[in-house]
Design an enzyme around this catalytic site. Structure first.
Site, PDB file in Angstrom:
ATOM      1  N   ASP A 369      76.789 -10.246 -15.078  1.00 37.54           N
ATOM      2  CA  ASP A 369      77.870  -9.258 -15.464  1.00 37.54           C
ATOM      3  C   ASP A 369      78.995 -10.299 -15.881  1.00 37.54           C
ATOM      4  O   ASP A 369      78.775 -11.394 -16.602  1.00 37.54           O
ATOM      5  CB  ASP A 369      78.303  -8.720 -14.083  1.00 37.54           C
ATOM      6  CG  ASP A 369      79.022  -7.507 -14.153  1.00 37.54           C
ATOM      7  OD1 ASP A 369      80.236  -7.092 -14.428  1.00 37.54           O
ATOM      8  OD2 ASP A 369      78.190  -6.369 -14.108  1.00 37.54           O
ATOM      9  N   TRP A 480      77.331  -2.270 -21.416  1.00 32.87           N
ATOM     10  CA  TRP A 480      78.431  -1.984 -22.280  1.00 32.87           C
ATOM     11  C   TRP A 480      79.387  -1.369 -21.456  1.00 32.87           C
ATOM     12  O   TRP A 480      79.323  -0.062 -20.892  1.00 32.87           O
ATOM     13  CB  TRP A 480      77.700  -1.103 -23.413  1.00 32.87           C
ATOM     14  CG  TRP A 480      78.806  -0.846 -24.457  1.00 32.87           C
ATOM     15  CD1 TRP A 480      80.000  -0.235 -24.342  1.00 32.87           C
ATOM     16  CD2 TRP A 480      78.491  -0.994 -25.978  1.00 32.87           C
ATOM     17  NE1 TRP A 480      80.646  -0.261 -25.722  1.00 32.87           N
ATOM     18  CE2 TRP A 480      79.830  -0.725 -26.483  1.00 32.87           C
ATOM     19  CE3 TRP A 480      77.623  -1.462 -26.572  1.00 32.87           C
ATOM     20  CZ2 TRP A 480      79.904  -0.730 -28.155  1.00 32.87           C
ATOM     21  CZ3 TRP A 480      77.776  -1.644 -27.952  1.00 32.87           C
ATOM     22  CH2 TRP A 480      78.860  -1.257 -28.572  1.00 32.87           C
ATOM     23  N   ASP A 481      80.490  -2.122 -21.240  1.00 37.01           N
ATOM     24  CA  ASP A 481      81.764  -1.611 -20.136  1.00 37.01           C
ATOM     25  C   ASP A 481      82.552  -1.037 -20.937  1.00 37.01           C
ATOM     26  O   ASP A 481      83.051  -1.555 -22.382  1.00 37.01           O
ATOM     27  CB  ASP A 481      81.922  -2.708 -19.371  1.00 37.01           C
ATOM     28  CG  ASP A 481      82.320  -2.285 -18.041  1.00 37.01           C
ATOM     29  OD1 ASP A 481      82.850  -1.102 -18.144  1.00 37.01           O
ATOM     30  OD2 ASP A 481      82.262  -2.845 -17.004  1.00 37.01           O
ATOM     31  N   ASP A 551      81.492   2.649  -9.627  1.00 34.39           N
ATOM     32  CA  ASP A 551      81.727   1.335  -8.983  1.00 34.39           C
ATOM     33  C   ASP A 551      81.790   1.402  -7.424  1.00 34.39           C
ATOM     34  O   ASP A 551      81.877   0.640  -6.936  1.00 34.39           O
ATOM     35  CB  ASP A 551      83.156   0.816  -9.283  1.00 34.39           C
ATOM     36  CG  ASP A 551      83.152   0.057 -10.874  1.00 34.39           C
ATOM     37  OD1 ASP A 551      82.072   0.036 -11.416  1.00 34.39           O
ATOM     38  OD2 ASP A 551      84.292  -0.334 -11.514  1.00 34.39           O
TER      39      ASP A 551
HETATM   40  C1  GLA Z   1      83.742  -2.549 -14.360  1.00 31.50           C
HETATM   41  C2  GLA Z   1      82.286  -2.381 -14.046  1.00 31.50           C
HETATM   42  C3  GLA Z   1      81.757  -3.065 -12.876  1.00 31.50           C
HETATM   43  C4  GLA Z   1      81.863  -4.449 -13.424  1.00 31.50           C
HETATM   44  C5  GLA Z   1      83.356  -4.836 -13.957  1.00 31.50           C
HETATM   45  C6  GLA Z   1      83.389  -6.369 -14.363  1.00 31.50           C
HETATM   46  O1  GLA Z   1      84.389  -2.307 -13.367  1.00 31.50           O
HETATM   47  O2  GLA Z   1      82.393  -0.916 -13.842  1.00 31.50           O
HETATM   48  O3  GLA Z   1      80.473  -2.814 -12.665  1.00 31.50           O
HETATM   49  O4  GLA Z   1      81.109  -4.613 -14.350  1.00 31.50           O
HETATM   50  O5  GLA Z   1      83.609  -4.013 -14.949  1.00 31.50           O
HETATM   51  O6  GLA Z   1      84.718  -6.727 -14.945  1.00 31.50           O
END
Ligand code: GLA
Length: 741
Positions: A369, A480-481, A551
């Site tokens: 991540d 992909w965030d 999350d």
């Molecule tokens: C978001 C995503 C998390 C993680 C964080 C990393 O909050 O939803 O799962 O990947 O970013 O900064």
């Protein structure tokens, strides 16, 4: 030879099917009525005496021999509500005293804003029609696209708006489609939420006036999801009529559900008109997103089963499937993700230690991540600088990726391509690349700004660095965030009147990047994440293989979230990680088996700090991952029945899924807290073949003493499955499978 024989058989089967099925689309040229049939539904509209395209019927499938007279306009209601506002048009322009939501509103260069769209012509297309409307005076042309999916009866609708004149006009508002239902009593279902609290199902009676569900955020949003379902009268989970729809758009959107002055209901959805303005120059056109709609006579459960089938069969990409035309996408690999274990503290040694543990559990994919790139120590820096951090990975990503491969897993990587930290080389070089209103204060949520993807140079940059990462490394998967919403959507490189097209061009650019990346790297799978479930819709799902629903990985909270999620989306895409207890969000303590069974209702992942797991924990999870893989396809692609909903503080919940040939079923049962000694309700199963014999086996937990090992589908559905008398307490879970003998 065998191949030739098979294809002859396929052709034969197709012609038999075609002969048995009535032609799905017909046009009655005398009554000027269009009819589209598919699955269990019929959709009918026609040209009324004024020349408008009017909705006539949407509901259960009619007989082939049934016909309709020409569409009859609704009467005016005194001198206050004209026939024009009372008549449900398929795609109504704003003008002539329309007080309902318009589908299209424009401003002409001379200040005139009246628009009346009349039927002009149509063509028959595969499984549908293209119907052309034109304004009564000005060269505004709108082509309405209709295509039905023959098996589910889900209808895709969208519009192309064209300027065939010599002067530009501005589109102030453009829907993809409007749906109409006659006067009646309806219950509206829609999904709302917030970060870590997505997928709340709201159910409320439809009353006079409008209920608006929308995003003004530039993306889909956690706060509302572009899906609705309207239930008639006494419709419930498994019975009664339901009309539903989902908008395929990942930018700002709006769905307006309104009951008019004569108690009829209209649902209009498309681009969010808030802050909208799209200048259409001579010869140009604007294509709206698609608005999908469907009908079920089997309650909300029936509606969601249709949507799940449709998404799996027609929306989701086929990455890694044996053929492009595979009937369904392949079930997701079981993943491990490092985020909750390490947060930004990733390095080669730490990730390898986690990977070794993950492989021992039977995980298929190891995902690293956030934290691996640029000067990324926390969320203050690094976004935009997509080079490997040398302090954390002195030899690049290769040693880690090779190790992961050596352990028998493939490798995935987190990226957040649309964002930039002000503290980054990219921002120092290109401050003009971000969305902003120059000279005004700006929001820097999570210390980041949004790159204006609508700009061709930004699009080329983003596509370029992603292509480079995927070319230089053996990567199977991108998470992909997208960790904030828009605040100052300025695009000051364009003339002021053109700037609002950012709402359309940004999202189109995102889709272009995703599809270009998929074309260049056809084996790479992608997950849509936006701080959890902030970007889940039928638009993005054409380009991604899965989504991160939230999350919030508390396994009890996930039960209600997963329940809400599945009203609109298939469990195939619903990633669910098992993380450590107590979870930070609620500080609730739960057992590992409870967490495993909660996550096994979707596409399973592990996100805990597994280097700290004890041998018995490793053994439990290894056993359950193996058991999950045997029923995974049934769980994520089968017909889902919400036997007991976890909503409204229910002390129990249960789901069941049945695969398409009814040879396998999986059942999950959860207790929140037993009260007053109440035992778990008997689960009367659904969707099985009544005449077939099924063997019951436990995945976790026990059935009541004396439960037969094998019994007919009729027995499991009518008598039902009983839980063990000891199935009581707090946060308890059990799971079973049934296999046809
Ligand atoms: C978001 C995503 C998390 C993680 C964080 C990393 O909050 O939803 O799962 O990947 O970013 O900064």
């Amino acid at each position: 030879m065998l191949k030739a024989f098979t294809s002859t058989l396929v052709l034969l089967a197709a012609s038999i099917a075609a002969a048995a099925q009535p032609a799905p689309v017909t046009f009655d040229s005398t009554a000027k009525v269009f009819r589209i049939d598919g699955g269990g539904s019929s959709y009918v509209f026609g040209v009324n005496a004024r020349g408008e395209l009017q909705q006539i019927y949407w509901g259960g499938r009619l007989a082939k021999t049934d016909s309709f007279p020409q569409a009859r306009t609704m009467p005016e209601w005194a001198s206050f509500d004209s026939s024009y506002t009372n008549t449900p048009e398929e795609y109504v322009g704003w003008g002539s005293g329309l007080y309902m939501e318009p589908a299209l509103k424009v401003t002409f260069a001379d200040g005139n804003r009246d628009l009346e769209l009349h039927y002009l012509s149509h063509t028959t297309v595969a499984n549908g029609f293209d119907v052309v409307l034109k304004d009564i005076g000005r060269p505004v042309y709108v082509t309405l696209h209709y295509t039905i999916e023959p098996e589910t009866g889900i209808l895709a609708r969208s519009a192309t708006i064209e300027n065939r004149g010599a002067t530009a006009f501005t589109i102030d508002q453009a829907a993809a489609a409007a749906w109409a239902l006659p006067a009646g009593h309806y219950t509206l279902n829609y999904l709302t939420g917030r970060w870590a609290g997505e997928w709340t199902l709201n159910q409320e009676a439809v009353h006079a006036g409008a209920r608006v569900i929308e995003s003004r955020r530039g993306s889909t949003g956690h706060q509302a999801n572009p899906w609705f379902a309207l239930q008639a009268g006494a419709s419930d989970e498994e019975h009664g009529e339901v009309w539903f729809g989902a908008l395929a758009w990942s930018g700002s959107w709006r769905i307006t559900v309104e009951q008019d002055q004569l108690d009829a209901v209209r649902v209009t959805g498309g681009f969010n008109p808030f802050d909208f303005g799209f200048v259409l120059h001579p010869g140009e056109s604007l294509e709206t997103p698609a608005f999908y709609g469907g009908y079920s006579a089997h309650g909300l459960g029936g509606a969601s089963r249709l949507l799940h089938r449709f998404e799996n069969a027609h929306i989701l990409p086929r990455t890694g499937a044996k053929t492009e035309t595979a009937a369904a996408p392949r079930p997701r690999p079981v993943i491990y993700n490092s985020w909750e274990a390490t947060e930004f503290r990733v390095d080669e040694g730490g990730q390898i230690a986690l990977a070794e543990r993950a492989a021992a559990l039977g995980v298929d994919r190891f995902v690293m991540d956030d934290g691996w790139f640029g000067q990324r120590k926390d969320d203050h820096a690094g976004l935009g600088d997509w080079y490997v951090n040398k302090e954390k990975f002195p030899n690049g990503l290769k040693p880690l990726i090779d190790k992961v491969h050596g352990l028998g897993m493939d490798f995935g990587l987190w990226v957040e391509p649309e964002m930039v930290n002000p503290d980054s080389d990219l921002y120092r070089k290109h401050p003009e690349w971000v969305l902003s209103f120059p000279g005004r204060p700006r929001m820097e949520q999570r210390n980041q700004l949004i790159l204006n993807l609508a700009r061709p140079d930004v699009r080329a940059y983003v596509l370029g660095f992603l292509d480079k990462i995927l070319t230089e490394n053996d990567i199977a998967f991108l998470k992909w965030d997208y960790n904030r919403n828009w605040s100052e959507p300025g695009w000051d490189q364009l003339p002021p009147v053109e700037q609002k097209r950012v709402y359309v061009d940004y999202t189109r650019s995102l889709y272009t990047i995703l599809s270009e990346l998929r074309r260049k790297h056809p084996k790479v799978e992608i997950e849509s994440c936006s701080g959890g479930g902030g970007r889940v819709d039928l638009g993005i799902l054409r380009y991604v293989d899965e989504v991160w629903p939230s999350d919030n990985t508390d396994p009890f909270d996930r039960l209600t979230q997963q329940d809400g999620f599945t009203y609109a989306y298939t469990p195939q895409i619903m990633m669910a990680w098992v993380t450590d207890s107590p979870h930070g969000i609620n500080r609730r303590i739960n057992s590992l088996s409870y967490a495993m069974l909660s996550s096994m209702q979707g596409s399973l992942g592990i996100g805990a700090n597994i280097v700290a797991w004890k041998p018995d924990e490793m053994a439990l999870v290894k056993r359950l991952i193996a058991a999950y893989k045997q029923v995974q396809a049934t769980i994520v692609q089968g017909d889902l029945y919400r036997l007991i909903s976890p909503l409204n503080g229910s002390e129990f919940s249960a789901t069941q899924t049945v695969n398409s040939d009814k040879s396998q079923s999986a059942v999950f049962a959860f207790i929140h807290s037993t009260q007053e000694g109440r035992g778990f309700p008997i689960l009367k199963l659904k969707g099985l073949d009544a005449k077939a014999v099924y063997t019951l086996s436990s995945i976790e937990g026990k059935a009541r003493a004396g439960t037969p090992e094998t019994a007919s589908g009729a027995w499991w559905m009518n008598h039902g499955l009983e839980m063990d008398d000891d199935f009581r307490g707090d946060l308890q879970a059990a799971a079973f499978r049934l296999d046809r003998k």
